[in-house]
Design a protein around this motif. Sequence first.
Motif, PDB file in Angstrom:
ATOM      1  N   UNK A 128      26.303 -53.212  52.191  1.00 24.66           N
ATOM      2  CA  UNK A 128      27.731 -53.542  52.248  1.00 24.66           C
ATOM      3  C   UNK A 128      28.023 -55.019  52.450  1.00 24.66           C
ATOM      4  N   UNK A 129      27.057 -55.768  52.947  1.00 27.83           N
ATOM      5  CA  UNK A 129      27.291 -57.182  53.241  1.00 27.83           C
ATOM      6  C   UNK A 129      27.148 -58.034  51.984  1.00 27.83           C
ATOM      7  N   UNK A 130      26.127 -57.759  51.183  1.00 27.02           N
ATOM      8  CA  UNK A 130      25.807 -58.644  50.065  1.00 27.02           C
ATOM      9  C   UNK A 130      26.272 -58.126  48.708  1.00 27.02           C
ATOM     10  N   UNK A 131      26.924 -56.968  48.671  1.00 26.75           N
ATOM     11  CA  UNK A 131      27.383 -56.423  47.399  1.00 26.75           C
ATOM     12  C   UNK A 131      28.871 -56.665  47.222  1.00 26.75           C
ATOM     13  N   UNK A 132      29.396 -56.252  46.069  1.00 28.01           N
ATOM     14  CA  UNK A 132      30.827 -56.376  45.809  1.00 28.01           C
ATOM     15  C   UNK A 132      31.603 -55.403  46.702  1.00 28.01           C
ATOM     16  N   UNK A 133      32.880 -55.681  46.873  1.00 31.13           N
ATOM     17  CA  UNK A 133      33.697 -54.911  47.819  1.00 31.13           C
ATOM     18  C   UNK A 133      34.660 -53.971  47.113  1.00 31.13           C
ATOM     19  N   UNK A 134      35.384 -54.459  46.114  1.00 26.43           N
ATOM     20  CA  UNK A 134      36.388 -53.628  45.446  1.00 26.43           C
ATOM     21  C   UNK A 134      35.713 -52.537  44.626  1.00 26.43           C
ATOM     22  N   UNK A 135      36.448 -51.480  44.303  1.00 26.47           N
ATOM     23  CA  UNK A 135      35.861 -50.369  43.553  1.00 26.47           C
ATOM     24  C   UNK A 135      35.455 -50.802  42.152  1.00 26.47           C
ATOM     25  N   UNK A 136      36.352 -51.505  41.454  1.00 23.96           N
ATOM     26  CA  UNK A 136      36.004 -52.010  40.130  1.00 23.96           C
ATOM     27  C   UNK A 136      34.850 -53.006  40.224  1.00 23.96           C
ATOM     28  N   UNK A 137      34.866 -53.802  41.287  1.00 24.38           N
ATOM     29  CA  UNK A 137      33.786 -54.763  41.484  1.00 24.38           C
ATOM     30  C   UNK A 137      32.450 -54.087  41.700  1.00 24.38           C
ATOM     31  N   UNK A 138      32.435 -52.978  42.435  1.00 20.05           N
ATOM     32  CA  UNK A 138      31.185 -52.264  42.671  1.00 20.05           C
ATOM     33  C   UNK A 138      30.637 -51.672  41.380  1.00 20.05           C
ATOM     34  N   UNK A 139      31.524 -51.188  40.528  1.00 21.31           N
ATOM     35  CA  UNK A 139      31.084 -50.647  39.244  1.00 21.31           C
ATOM     36  C   UNK A 139      30.460 -51.753  38.403  1.00 21.31           C
ATOM     37  N   UNK A 140      31.131 -52.901  38.327  1.00 23.27           N
ATOM     38  CA  UNK A 140      30.586 -54.030  37.565  1.00 23.27           C
ATOM     39  C   UNK A 140      29.293 -54.528  38.187  1.00 23.27           C
ATOM     40  N   UNK A 141      29.256 -54.593  39.507  1.00 22.12           N
ATOM     41  CA  UNK A 141      28.075 -55.053  40.238  1.00 22.12           C
ATOM     42  C   UNK A 141      26.873 -54.166  39.924  1.00 22.12           C
ATOM     43  N   UNK A 142      27.049 -52.846  40.046  1.00 24.79           N
ATOM     44  CA  UNK A 142      25.951 -51.921  39.786  1.00 24.79           C
ATOM     45  C   UNK A 142      25.524 -51.915  38.331  1.00 24.79           C
ATOM     46  N   UNK A 143      26.496 -51.968  37.413  1.00 24.74           N
ATOM     47  CA  UNK A 143      26.172 -51.948  35.989  1.00 24.74           C
ATOM     48  C   UNK A 143      25.362 -53.182  35.595  1.00 24.74           C
ATOM     49  N   UNK A 144      25.736 -54.325  36.114  1.00 28.64           N
ATOM     50  CA  UNK A 144      24.990 -55.554  35.802  1.00 28.64           C
ATOM     51  C   UNK A 144      23.573 -55.493  36.350  1.00 28.64           C
ATOM     52  N   UNK A 145      23.401 -54.895  37.520  1.00 32.05           N
ATOM     53  CA  UNK A 145      22.048 -54.735  38.067  1.00 32.05           C
ATOM     54  C   UNK A 145      21.212 -53.865  37.140  1.00 32.05           C
ATOM     55  N   UNK A 146      21.788 -52.751  36.667  1.00 28.09           N
ATOM     56  CA  UNK A 146      21.059 -51.872  35.767  1.00 28.09           C
ATOM     57  C   UNK A 146      20.634 -52.560  34.485  1.00 28.09           C
ATOM     58  N   UNK A 147      21.529 -53.338  33.893  1.00 28.00           N
ATOM     59  CA  UNK A 147      21.205 -54.061  32.665  1.00 28.00           C
ATOM     60  C   UNK A 147      20.116 -55.105  32.934  1.00 28.00           C
ATOM     61  N   UNK A 148      20.240 -55.830  34.046  1.00 32.75           N
ATOM     62  CA  UNK A 148      19.239 -56.848  34.375  1.00 32.75           C
ATOM     63  C   UNK A 148      17.869 -56.235  34.645  1.00 32.75           C
ATOM     64  N   UNK A 149      17.838 -55.075  35.284  1.00 38.14           N
ATOM     65  CA  UNK A 149      16.560 -54.407  35.537  1.00 38.14           C
ATOM     66  C   UNK A 149      15.836 -54.148  34.222  1.00 38.14           C
TER      67      UNK A 149
END
Length: 340
Positions: free
Chosen positions: A279-300
């Motif tokens: 919760x400290x180092x990730x995005x906070x908003x709901x849309x932000x969390x979706x974008x945050x997680x999706x970008x991690x998946x693509x980068x992986x």
Amino acid sequence: MALLNITSPHAHNKNHTAWVMQQVLLATIPGVAALTYFFGAGTLINIIWCVTTALICEWIMLKWRGKPVAFYLKDYSAIVTAVLLAIALPPYCPWWVSLIGIMFAIMIAKHLYGGLGYNPFNPAMVAYVILLISLPVQMTQWAAPLGADGASWIGFKAAFLNNFGFAPIIDAHTMATVLDVMKQNDSLTNNQLFEEYSQFGHFGGLGWEWVNLGFLMGGLYLLSRKIFTWHTPISMLAALALVSLIGYNAGGSDSGGSPFFHLFSGATMLGAFFIATDPVSSAVSRKGRIAFGACIGVLVYIIRVYGNYPDAVAFSVLLMNFAAPFIDHYTQPRTYGYNK
């Protein structure tokens, strides 16, 4: 009748830091059990050693910073960082490797930025990446999973003697991981890889399929306890599955692996439910969390297939930790009473 003079807030919630951290530790048990079964007792030795050194480092930093030691040690945050790093490390890495990692995670990645709640990057992943770049040999010596080419289970005594340098045994038990084999392959099709190499399982890595299922179970438990929302882990897994499906070619030697292979090999589920959801180092908003997680998946997927490191969860998470403030800035929900 006398009325109680109580100020707001009136709601009471048990989701304090220590309780949340305890739930996270509880959720790691299925994955740790699978790691121990398939790769021996080295993971448990690492966990005990990392937790001990993390508490000592936390105590030193709290004393140096003039903070109440007992209060902060009871929040379990140092223990969670130690357990996550211990899980990510090879089960039979030398004791000094994990010591350096814990010292860097607690003293630099956490306390240098002000302690819990102020660190912009996940401390465990910062330490892991530093170790991987600085000590590539020690950080890539993974033991062969149980059942691969007759590999046997490594017990507590042998693991302890190996990790602390008394009787090294790991050279006789190492084997390239499935992510390594897939990355280095340039001649065999995906189906041939699964037939040729014993460290491949049904659709992922032998043993790693169960390890990822274990962390998936733990992640679903945390979701049911409302420790975090579904947005980051589900978007990360969905994005990883989508891009790997696009790049999948079962009959070609240039395929990066099937969606199931990427979802159930390496540290995918650990990263999705225990690392990316910090919760400290990730995005906070709901849309932000979706974008945050999706970008991690693509980068992986990109780093696994085209980069220099076969398992890219730590790098992907840290790169998106950099971008989290930017994502939050552009995905904040509309404030009531104001136009978007």
